[in-house]
Design a protein around this motif. Structure first.
Motif, PDB file in Angstrom:
ATOM      1  N   ARG A  41     -50.119 112.000-111.587  1.00  0.00           N
ATOM      2  CA  ARG A  41     -49.052 111.097-111.582  1.00  0.00           C
ATOM      3  C   ARG A  41     -48.196 111.242-112.700  1.00  0.00           C
ATOM      4  O   ARG A  41     -48.803 111.559-113.943  1.00  0.00           O
ATOM      5  N   MET A  42     -47.037 110.811-112.764  1.00  0.00           N
ATOM      6  CA  MET A  42     -46.132 110.958-113.928  1.00  0.00           C
ATOM      7  C   MET A  42     -45.942 109.454-114.681  1.00  0.00           C
ATOM      8  O   MET A  42     -45.574 108.416-113.747  1.00  0.00           O
ATOM      9  N   ALA A  43     -45.987 109.086-115.802  1.00  0.00           N
ATOM     10  CA  ALA A  43     -45.747 107.905-116.447  1.00  0.00           C
ATOM     11  C   ALA A  43     -44.292 108.013-116.980  1.00  0.00           C
ATOM     12  O   ALA A  43     -43.562 108.857-117.509  1.00  0.00           O
ATOM     13  N   ASN A  44     -43.654 106.712-116.545  1.00  0.00           N
ATOM     14  CA  ASN A  44     -42.136 106.702-116.762  1.00  0.00           C
ATOM     15  C   ASN A  44     -41.842 105.930-117.789  1.00  0.00           C
ATOM     16  O   ASN A  44     -40.678 105.380-118.085  1.00  0.00           O
ATOM     17  N   ASP A  45     -42.662 105.511-118.877  1.00  0.00           N
ATOM     18  CA  ASP A  45     -42.266 104.735-120.224  1.00  0.00           C
ATOM     19  C   ASP A  45     -41.163 105.189-120.755  1.00  0.00           C
ATOM     20  O   ASP A  45     -40.135 104.413-121.133  1.00  0.00           O
TER      21      ASP A  45
END
Length: 353
Positions: free
Chosen positions: A300-304
Motif C-alpha cells: 500500500r502507498m501513503a499519499n501524505d
C-alpha cells in the motif's frame, strides 16, 4: 500553468498516447487547454487529426524522432512501455535516455507514471516516496536505474546548458474505461464479454491497491499546474482504492453487473497454475508470473506528500469507477447511464506513517 498559457508556452509531448495512462493524460491535458502532441509508430493518422491532438509519426526508440517532436515543448509525458512486459532490459532505458535528451534540450519537465516494482519486500507493507528501493525482480532493477537517470538529469552539469525537471507519480494497479493492458482487463474479467466469472489473483485475505486511471491522469495534470513550486525531482504516491481483503473489487464488479440486470458473477481463484505451466512457452506469461509476489502480500502507498501539495487526492467512488470501466471494456450494456462521479474529488483516508 496560467503563465505558460498566457505566454503561449503550453506545448506538451506525450509518449505512449496510444496506451492507457498516456492516452488519458493526453486527453485531459487537451481538455485543459494544452497544445498536445503525441508520437506514434504506425497506423493511420487521419482519424486522430480530428481529436484535438497533433499526432506525429515517430518512434520513442529513435532519438531524432523524439527530439523533433519535443521541439518547443515545456512538458514531456513519458508513458511508453514495452508491450506485454517483454524486452524491458533492451527497451526501457534507451527510451528514457531519448526523452531526457529532448527534455534537457528544451528545459522541459518530464512526467513519469511510476511503479511499485522499484521496491522489494523490505519496504512493504506501506510504501513512502523515500522508502528503500531494493527490487525483487529484473523489471524492478530496470525501474530503479530509470529513476536514477531521471534524478541525475535534474542536477546542473557544467557541460549542459539546461537541465530538466521530473515529476513521478506512483499508483496501484490501473483500471478504467480505456486502460489497455491491465490486471483488471486481462485477469479479473474478459473484455467484450458479459461478466460471468471474476478471477481473484491475490491470496485470500491479502489487501491490494487499485487506481482509477482518470484519477491518476487528473493527479498528474494538477501537479503539472504546480510544477514551478515543486522540487526539481519530485515523487508522489497515490492512495487510490484500497481493497482491504482482496475481495472488494470483485464485489464492486458484481454490484455493477446486477445493477444492469445481470446475474451476480461467480468468484474464483486466478489460475496461476496455468500461468506456471504455460510460462516456459509464452514470454508475456513468464514476465507476468514474475510479478506474483505483489499479490501474495499487502502493498500500500501513503499519499501524505501528494495531499500536502494538492490538498486532496482526485478520487472517484469505487462503484462509479468500476461501472465506467466495465462499460468501457464492453462488459456491460450501454443502455443504462453509468453512475456519476462527484463533481469535486473526494480524498481517501490518510495512511498511518
Amino acid at each position: 500553468m496560467a503563465n505558460d498559457m498566457t505566454n503561449g508556452n503550453n506545448k506538451v509531448l506525450v509518449l505512449g498516447a496510444t496506451g492507457g495512462i498516456g492516452g488519458e493524460v493526453a486527453r485531459q491535458l487537451r481538455d485543459q487547454g494544452w497544445d498536445v502532441r503525441a508520437l506514434r509508430r504506425g497506423g493511420p493518422l487521419a482519424r486522430e487529426q480530428h481529436d484535438g491532438i497533433a499526432w506525429i509519426r515517430g518512434d520513442a526508440m529513435h532519438r531524432a524522432d523524439v527530439m523533433a517532436a519535443a521541439e518547443g515543448c515545456r512538458v514531456i509525458v513519458h508513458a511508453v512501455n514495452p508491450p506485454g512486459y517483454r524486452r524491458w532490459a533492451e527497451l526501457v532505458l534507451p527510451m528514457i535516455d531519448n526523452t531526457l535528451a529532448a527534455a534537457r534540450a528544451q528545459g522541459a519537465t518530464v512526467v513519469l507514471p511510476g511503479t511499485v516494482y522499484n521496491y522489494g519486500p523490505d519496504a512493504f507493507p506501506v510504501l513512502h516516496e523515500d522508502s528503500p528501493q531494493h527490487p525483487h525482480t529484473r523489471k524492478g532493477a530496470v525501474r530503479v536505474e530509470l529513476e536514477r537517470r531521471l534524478q541525475q538529469a535534474t542536477v546542473p552539469h557544467p557541460l549542459e546548458e539546461k537541465t530538466c525537471r521530473v515529476i513521478i507519480v506512483r499508483a496501484g494497479d490501473f483500471f478504467g474505461p480505456q486502460v489497455g493492458n491491465s490486471w483488471f482487463s486481462q485477469g479479473l474479467v474478459k473484455p467484450g464479454k458479459p461478466v460471468k466469472v471474476v478471477n481473484l489473483p491475490g491470496a485470500p485475505g491479502v489487501g491490494h491497491q487499485w487506481s482509477y486511471l482518470p484519477d491518476v491522469a487528473r493527479t498528474m495534470v494538477q501537479l503539472l499546474e504546480r510544477r514551478a513550486a515543486l522540487p526539481a525531482f519530485a515523487r508522489f504516491h497515490m492512495a487510490g482504492h484500497w481493497d482491504a481483503d482482496g475481495t472488494q473489487m470483485a464485489a464492486a464488479i458484481g454490484r455493477a453487473v446486477v445493477a444492469h440486470g445481470g446475474a451476480a458473477p461467480r468468484v474464483r481463484e486466478f489460475p496461476w497454475w496455468l500461468i506456471t505451466l504455460a510460462s516456459p512457452l509464452v514470454a508475456t506469461l513468464r514476465e507476468l508470473r514474475e510479478m506474483r509476489y505483489l499479490w501474495k502480500q499487502p502493498v500500500r502507498m501513503a499519499n501524505d506528500a501528494l495531499r500536502a501539495v494538492l490538498g486532496e487526492e482526485p478520487h472517484t467512488p469505487l462503484d462509479a469507477a468500476v461501472e465506467a470501466t466495465l462499460q468501457g471494456l464492453g462488459c456491460l450494456p450501454a443502455s443504462k447511464a453509468p453512475l456519476k462521479a462527484p463533481k469535486s474529488p473526494q480524498s481517501p483516508a490518510r495512511l498511518p506513517a
